[in-house]
Design a protein around this motif. Structure first.
Motif: not given
Length: 297
Positions: A123-139
């Motif tokens: 969810t928006e509150e408990n979502g786990i955001i990681g560290d790779d190319f795609s996730m870092n683009i979004c961040k």
């Protein structure tokens, strides 16, 4: 309303444009290749006369960004990154020069910001955001978007999942694969697929515009993700195709080279839930895959 859609000539933009036009709104498109009366040239990098159209706009929707359906070469990676960051940055610059700024700014993001997850529901509150190319683009994309606060502009980042529609996106490709008898599971098949019907996507965007209490990052996805194996099984049933060849990971790796794409698009488990939409009272027309496929097939 006066609505501006940046990069509005693609699958999502076209559907949003038609949706809002049918409701009597004025819609203008920022595009590199203007062909129609309501389309205005911009290069998504530099300030220009296009900025004038933002004056007195009610809504700005930015969908700009190179498609991730490509090989992740260094050149493509750079373009995926810069197309998102530069367009967001130059729109902010244009807004800052407006006397009467847009009231709401919706900026594209992606449900891919969350880690590969087969069990944990993000969810928006408990979502786990990681560290790779795609996730870092979004961040990086969301960081650029929220970097400057305008008190008179409500900003919302749309963490959108796979959007299913007849006239573009992933769905026609899935249908073609299924009809060819290749509609088995991809990889292990236990990776989750978060999705949303194109009609619900447009309705969700409208809902966010109309609800002044919604801001920040929000998941734009149906409330019932399912596994890849389940999705392909339901597609086969919908088309009355009795069989579908499975595609193990090694086959997908080879095929992705020839198709000039990445296996991540098929194999990453996106397990995402639209908690903020649900809590705000939004009602999905297609909350589960059976109702969605019943309409689309």
């Amino acid at each position: 309303m006066k609505i501006i859609i940046a990069a509005g000539t693609g699958f999502l933009g076209e559907n949003l444009k038609n949706y809002f036009l049918e409701k009597g709104n004025k819609v203008y498109i920022l595009t590199r290749n203007p062909k129609r009366k309501n389309e205005i040239y911009w290069d998504a990098k530099n300030p220009g006369e296009w900025g004038n159209i933002l004056e007195n706009a009610d809504v700005l929707i930015n969908l700009t960004g190179k498609s991730v359906d490509c090989r992740y070469t260094d050149i493509n990676k750079k373009e995926i990154y810069t197309s998102r960051i530069e367009s967001t940055k130059v729109l902010q610059q244009a807004i800052d020069t407006c006397s009467n700024k847009p009231k709401v700014w919706l900026n594209a993001s992606s449900a891919t910001i969350y880690v590969h997850s087969e069990k944990h529901l993000n969810t928006e509150e408990n979502g786990i955001i990681g560290d790779d190319f795609s996730m870092n683009i979004c961040k990086s994309w969301e960081k650029e978007f929220f970097k400057i606060e305008n008190n008179d502009i409500r900003k919302v980042a749309l963490r959108t999942s796979i959007v299913l529609g007849k006239n573009g996106g992933a769905f026609p490709k899935l249908c073609q694969v299924t009809k060819l008898g290749l509609g088995g599971k991809q990889g292990k098949g236990n990776q989750n697929v978060s999705w949303i019907h194109i009609d619900d996507f447009c309705r969700a965007v409208e809902w966010i515009i109309e609800n002044e209490n919604i801001s920040g990052s929000i998941n734009i996805t149906a409330p019932n993700p399912l596994t890849n194996e389940e999705l392909m099984k339901k597609l086969r049933a919908g088309f009355r195709i009795p069989f579908g060849m499975n595609a193990p990971v090694w086959q997908l790796e080879i095929a992705s080279i020839f198709l000039k794409t990445e296996t991540e698009l098929l194999l990453k488990s996106r397990n995402v839930y639209p908690e903020l939409l649900m809590k705000s009272g939004f009602i999905f027309s297609y909350p589960d895959i059976d109702s969605a496929l019943g309409d689309l097939i």
